[in-house]
Design a protein around this motif. Structure first.
Motif, mmCIF file in Angstrom:
data_model
loop_
_atom_site.group_PDB
_atom_site.id
_atom_site.type_symbol
_atom_site.label_atom_id
_atom_site.label_comp_id
_atom_site.label_asym_id
_atom_site.label_seq_id
_atom_site.Cartn_x
_atom_site.Cartn_y
_atom_site.Cartn_z
ATOM 1 N N SER A 1 -0.823 3.596 10.878
ATOM 2 C CA SER A 1 0.257 4.295 11.581
ATOM 3 C C SER A 1 1.331 3.315 12.033
ATOM 4 C CB SER A 1 -0.292 5.042 12.801
ATOM 5 O OG SER A 1 -1.144 6.070 12.396
ATOM 6 N N ASP A 2 0.895 2.157 12.543
ATOM 7 C CA ASP A 2 1.855 1.143 12.995
ATOM 8 C C ASP A 2 2.695 0.615 11.838
ATOM 9 O OD1 ASP A 2 1.004 1.399 15.609
ATOM 10 O OD2 ASP A 2 -0.329 -0.346 15.527
ATOM 11 N N ALA A 3 2.062 0.393 10.692
ATOM 12 C CA ALA A 3 2.804 -0.095 9.525
ATOM 13 C C ALA A 3 3.812 0.951 9.055
ATOM 14 C CB ALA A 3 1.840 -0.457 8.397
ATOM 15 N N LEU B 1 -4.679 9.058 8.040
ATOM 16 C CA LEU B 1 -3.832 10.223 8.312
ATOM 17 C C LEU B 1 -4.004 10.723 9.738
ATOM 18 C CD1 LEU B 1 -4.508 12.119 4.959
ATOM 19 C CD2 LEU B 1 -2.588 10.622 5.514
ATOM 20 N N ASP B 2 -4.365 9.835 10.639
ATOM 21 C CA ASP B 2 -4.670 10.232 12.006
ATOM 22 C C ASP B 2 -3.496 10.857 12.751
ATOM 23 O OD1 ASP B 2 -3.859 7.509 11.623
ATOM 24 O OD2 ASP B 2 -4.171 7.157 13.752
ATOM 25 N N ASP B 3 -2.271 10.564 12.365
ATOM 26 C CA ASP B 3 -1.123 11.123 13.073
ATOM 27 C C ASP B 3 -0.412 12.210 12.271
ATOM 28 O OD1 ASP B 3 -0.178 9.395 11.160
ATOM 29 O OD2 ASP B 3 1.352 8.492 12.431
ATOM 30 N N LEU B 4 -1.062 12.710 11.234
ATOM 31 C CA LEU B 4 -0.455 13.723 10.376
ATOM 32 C C LEU B 4 -0.992 15.102 10.728
ATOM 33 C CD1 LEU B 4 1.307 14.360 7.859
ATOM 34 C CD2 LEU B 4 -0.786 14.143 6.523
ATOM 35 N N SER B 5 -0.096 16.024 10.938
ATOM 36 C CA SER B 5 -0.492 17.403 11.189
ATOM 37 C C SER B 5 0.076 18.279 10.086
ATOM 38 C CB SER B 5 0.039 17.878 12.541
ATOM 39 O OG SER B 5 -0.212 19.261 12.690
ATOM 40 N N ARG C 1 0.833 -1.205 0.000
ATOM 41 C CA ARG C 1 0.000 0.000 0.000
ATOM 42 C C ARG C 1 0.866 1.254 0.000
ATOM 43 N NH1 ARG C 1 -5.383 -0.916 3.680
ATOM 44 N NH2 ARG C 1 -6.168 -2.664 2.456
ATOM 45 N N CYS C 2 0.261 2.353 -0.437
ATOM 46 C CA CYS C 2 0.952 3.643 -0.407
ATOM 47 C C CYS C 2 1.000 4.153 1.036
ATOM 48 C CB CYS C 2 0.232 4.649 -1.308
ATOM 49 S SG CYS C 2 -1.414 5.137 -0.722
ATOM 50 N N VAL C 3 1.776 5.194 1.273
ATOM 51 C CA VAL C 3 1.913 5.707 2.642
ATOM 52 C C VAL C 3 0.597 6.224 3.202
ATOM 53 C CG1 VAL C 3 4.368 6.234 2.427
ATOM 54 C CG2 VAL C 3 2.693 8.004 1.888
ATOM 55 N N PHE C 4 -0.340 6.604 2.345
ATOM 56 C CA PHE C 4 -1.633 7.105 2.815
ATOM 57 C C PHE C 4 -2.543 5.980 3.309
ATOM 58 C CE2 PHE C 4 -0.463 10.089 -0.702
ATOM 59 C CZ PHE C 4 -0.058 11.125 0.118
ATOM 60 N N ALA D 1 5.868 11.113 10.002
ATOM 61 C CA ALA D 1 4.827 12.062 9.592
ATOM 62 C C ALA D 1 5.359 13.080 8.585
ATOM 63 C CB ALA D 1 4.249 12.766 10.818
ATOM 64 N N ASP D 2 6.626 13.445 8.706
ATOM 65 C CA ASP D 2 7.206 14.395 7.749
ATOM 66 C C ASP D 2 7.234 13.810 6.338
ATOM 67 O OD1 ASP D 2 7.604 16.323 9.699
ATOM 68 O OD2 ASP D 2 9.695 15.756 10.059
ATOM 69 N N ALA D 3 7.538 12.524 6.236
ATOM 70 C CA ALA D 3 7.566 11.867 4.922
ATOM 71 C C ALA D 3 6.163 11.797 4.321
ATOM 72 C CB ALA D 3 8.163 10.473 5.044
ATOM 73 N N VAL D 4 5.164 11.541 5.161
ATOM 74 C CA VAL D 4 3.778 11.498 4.676
ATOM 75 C C VAL D 4 3.343 12.894 4.230
ATOM 76 C CG1 VAL D 4 1.381 10.958 5.255
ATOM 77 C CG2 VAL D 4 3.227 9.513 6.136
ATOM 78 N N ALA D 5 3.696 13.906 5.010
ATOM 79 C CA ALA D 5 3.355 15.285 4.644
ATOM 80 C C ALA D 5 4.032 15.679 3.333
ATOM 81 C CB ALA D 5 3.750 16.246 5.764
ATOM 82 N N GLU D 6 5.269 15.262 3.151
ATOM 83 C CA GLU D 6 5.979 15.561 1.905
ATOM 84 C C GLU D 6 5.296 14.883 0.720
ATOM 85 O OE1 GLU D 6 8.312 17.169 -0.850
ATOM 86 O OE2 GLU D 6 8.302 17.739 1.266
ATOM 87 N N ARG D 7 4.883 13.643 0.916
ATOM 88 C CA ARG D 7 4.175 12.931 -0.158
ATOM 89 C C ARG D 7 2.839 13.615 -0.448
ATOM 90 N NH1 ARG D 7 3.597 11.305 -4.679
ATOM 91 N NH2 ARG D 7 2.408 9.439 -5.102
#
Length: 96
Positions: free
Chosen positions: A47-49, A83-87, A40-43, A57-63
């Protein structure tokens, strides 16, 4: 080239929110590339995976910033994203 994310969303499936089901007529398939070490994609990773793969979270925000800059509505679609842990509180995300 990375393989495609395997996340699927069936609007007829139990538990699918009515507003999401109203957006799609048939099974939706994530258009994004899977993480190189996952299916799966990062989205769509939990969160555990993501933690287990070293995706912070920075990598997810960048994506997310990258996806926002892609052309077309389909590329920006993130149905079912985890995206529960993404701000992005102090982010400016520009969409193409």
């Amino acid at each position: 080239m990375a393989s495609r994310c395997t996340f699927r969303l069936d609007p007829q499936a139990a538990g699918v929110a009515a507003d999401v089901a109203a957006e799609i007529d048939e099974e939706w398939r994530c258009p994004h590339d899977a993480h190189p070490e996952a299916d799966r994609c990062v989205f769509h990773l939990s969160s555990d995976a993501r933690d287990g793969l070293g995706v912070d979270a920075d990598a997810v925000a960048e994506r997310l910033r990258t996806v926002a800059g892609e052309r077309g509505k389909d590329a920006k679609c993130l149905l079912g994203a985890s995206l529960d842990d993404l701000s992005i509180r102090h982010e400016i995300v520009e969409a193409a």
